[in-house]
Design a protein around this motif. Sequence first.
Motif, PDB file in Angstrom:
ATOM      1  N   GLU A   1       4.038  20.153 -35.605  1.00  0.00           N
ATOM      2  CA  GLU A   1       4.331  20.551 -34.231  1.00  0.00           C
ATOM      3  C   GLU A   1       3.514  21.767 -33.826  1.00  0.00           C
ATOM      4  O   GLU A   1       3.136  22.584 -34.658  1.00  0.00           O
ATOM      5  N   ALA A   2       3.227  21.837 -32.524  1.00  0.00           N
ATOM      6  CA  ALA A   2       2.481  22.950 -31.946  1.00  0.00           C
ATOM      7  C   ALA A   2       3.457  24.046 -31.513  1.00  0.00           C
ATOM      8  O   ALA A   2       4.638  23.769 -31.274  1.00  0.00           O
ATOM      9  N   PRO A   3       2.985  25.288 -31.403  1.00  0.00           N
ATOM     10  CA  PRO A   3       3.897  26.396 -31.084  1.00  0.00           C
ATOM     11  C   PRO A   3       4.632  26.252 -29.758  1.00  0.00           C
ATOM     12  O   PRO A   3       5.798  26.641 -29.659  1.00  0.00           O
ATOM     13  N   HIS A   4       3.988  25.676 -28.724  1.00  0.00           N
ATOM     14  CA  HIS A   4       4.648  25.605 -27.424  1.00  0.00           C
ATOM     15  C   HIS A   4       5.732  24.538 -27.369  1.00  0.00           C
ATOM     16  O   HIS A   4       6.485  24.473 -26.390  1.00  0.00           O
ATOM     17  N   ARG A   5       5.851  23.703 -28.429  1.00  0.00           N
ATOM     18  CA  ARG A   5       6.891  22.670 -28.440  1.00  0.00           C
ATOM     19  C   ARG A   5       7.869  22.825 -29.596  1.00  0.00           C
ATOM     20  O   ARG A   5       8.796  22.024 -29.725  1.00  0.00           O
ATOM     21  N   ILE A   6       7.679  23.830 -30.432  1.00  0.00           N
ATOM     22  CA  ILE A   6       8.484  23.909 -31.655  1.00  0.00           C
ATOM     23  C   ILE A   6       9.969  24.128 -31.362  1.00  0.00           C
ATOM     24  O   ILE A   6      10.838  23.578 -32.048  1.00  0.00           O
ATOM     25  N   GLU A   7      10.299  24.919 -30.334  1.00  0.00           N
ATOM     26  CA  GLU A   7      11.712  25.162 -30.047  1.00  0.00           C
ATOM     27  C   GLU A   7      12.389  23.905 -29.508  1.00  0.00           C
ATOM     28  O   GLU A   7      13.558  23.636 -29.823  1.00  0.00           O
ATOM     29  N   ALA A   8      11.678  23.113 -28.728  1.00  0.00           N
ATOM     30  CA  ALA A   8      12.229  21.844 -28.236  1.00  0.00           C
ATOM     31  C   ALA A   8      12.476  20.892 -29.401  1.00  0.00           C
ATOM     32  O   ALA A   8      13.500  20.191 -29.445  1.00  0.00           O
ATOM     33  N   LEU A   9      11.562  20.856 -30.367  1.00  0.00           N
ATOM     34  CA  LEU A   9      11.747  20.017 -31.546  1.00  0.00           C
ATOM     35  C   LEU A   9      12.947  20.501 -32.345  1.00  0.00           C
ATOM     36  O   LEU A   9      13.743  19.691 -32.845  1.00  0.00           O
ATOM     37  N   ALA A  10      13.091  21.819 -32.483  1.00  0.00           N
ATOM     38  CA  ALA A  10      14.226  22.368 -33.229  1.00  0.00           C
ATOM     39  C   ALA A  10      15.548  21.940 -32.606  1.00  0.00           C
ATOM     40  O   ALA A  10      16.498  21.579 -33.310  1.00  0.00           O
ATOM     41  N   ARG A  11      15.625  21.970 -31.278  1.00  0.00           N
ATOM     42  CA  ARG A  11      16.866  21.561 -30.601  1.00  0.00           C
ATOM     43  C   ARG A  11      17.146  20.080 -30.828  1.00  0.00           C
ATOM     44  O   ARG A  11      18.301  19.668 -31.002  1.00  0.00           O
TER      45      ARG A  11
END
Length: 315
Positions: A194-204
């Motif tokens: 995953e890329a940094p700008h999407r990592i929090e969305a993936l975590a959720r």
Amino acid sequence: MTSIAPASFGAALLAARDAAGAQHYPQATLYVVATPIGNLADITLRALHLLQLADAVACEDTRHTQSLLRAYGIDRPGAQLIALHQHNESEAAQGVIARLAAGERIAYVSDAGTPGVSDPGARLVAAVRTAGHRVLPLPGASSVTTLVGAAGLVDTADGAGGFVFAGFLPSKAGERDAAVLRLADEPRSVVLLEAPHRIEALARALASLGERPVTVGRELTKQFEEIDTVAAAALPAWFAASRDRTRGEFALVLHPRPTATDDGAEGERVLRLLLAELPVKSAVRVAAEISGAPRNALYEAALRLRKEGPADENG
């Protein structure tokens, strides 16, 4: 990339010539060359030798690759660098094939790691093989195997071993959630990027997998490398604990799904209770999180239980 002065690799270039120079490097061949994922010292001696020997280097980003080569003390004119990336791979592959037909040795590198693994390269290799030319891989760094080696993956009691490489999940929320739902039923370990700008969305999205362990690898092999294992449900909080944790490039390993106990009896018991209060999909999801039983089996059980209807109070 970790900064190391070019002079530091003078001895490495000599060692590359001594160790790899006597080997056979056929002409009219595409060489798929792995490059470091962060630490310049992770280059192989054979890669260093081939990057000097090749008639040209096809690459994802010519400026990035020129900087990489110069860091090793290899200076190539711009005319010997061929831009070949995800937007022009099919077209640029034909130019590479023409050069192979003329007997040239062509190296291909992506920006970091092994080409063709969530990076351009697969279409190029397929086209070169279709044209009847040889492809030789030079193995090396990969974020996938780097993190798997540090995750401590152990086969489950039911014999589920190995891992599945899923790469980048879809960027759209609905498609990503659907992909995570499918991963919930995968008994083996799963490697994600995953890329940094999407990592929090993936975590959720992964948080829905409850207590299933996830190993996070951030900035692998670089100065601020971080590797940690947490429950999927705790991932959003783990990233929120420090803004630095959302910076850099990421690889994640979803550990094997817990083995269902009692042949699914516990999962079905929980499911039966939940169906009295929740819709089928919600009941299946919660029952899977509580019991560890596979969602597909629970879904089939839910349909069967709904068809059977409520139990007879006199029976």
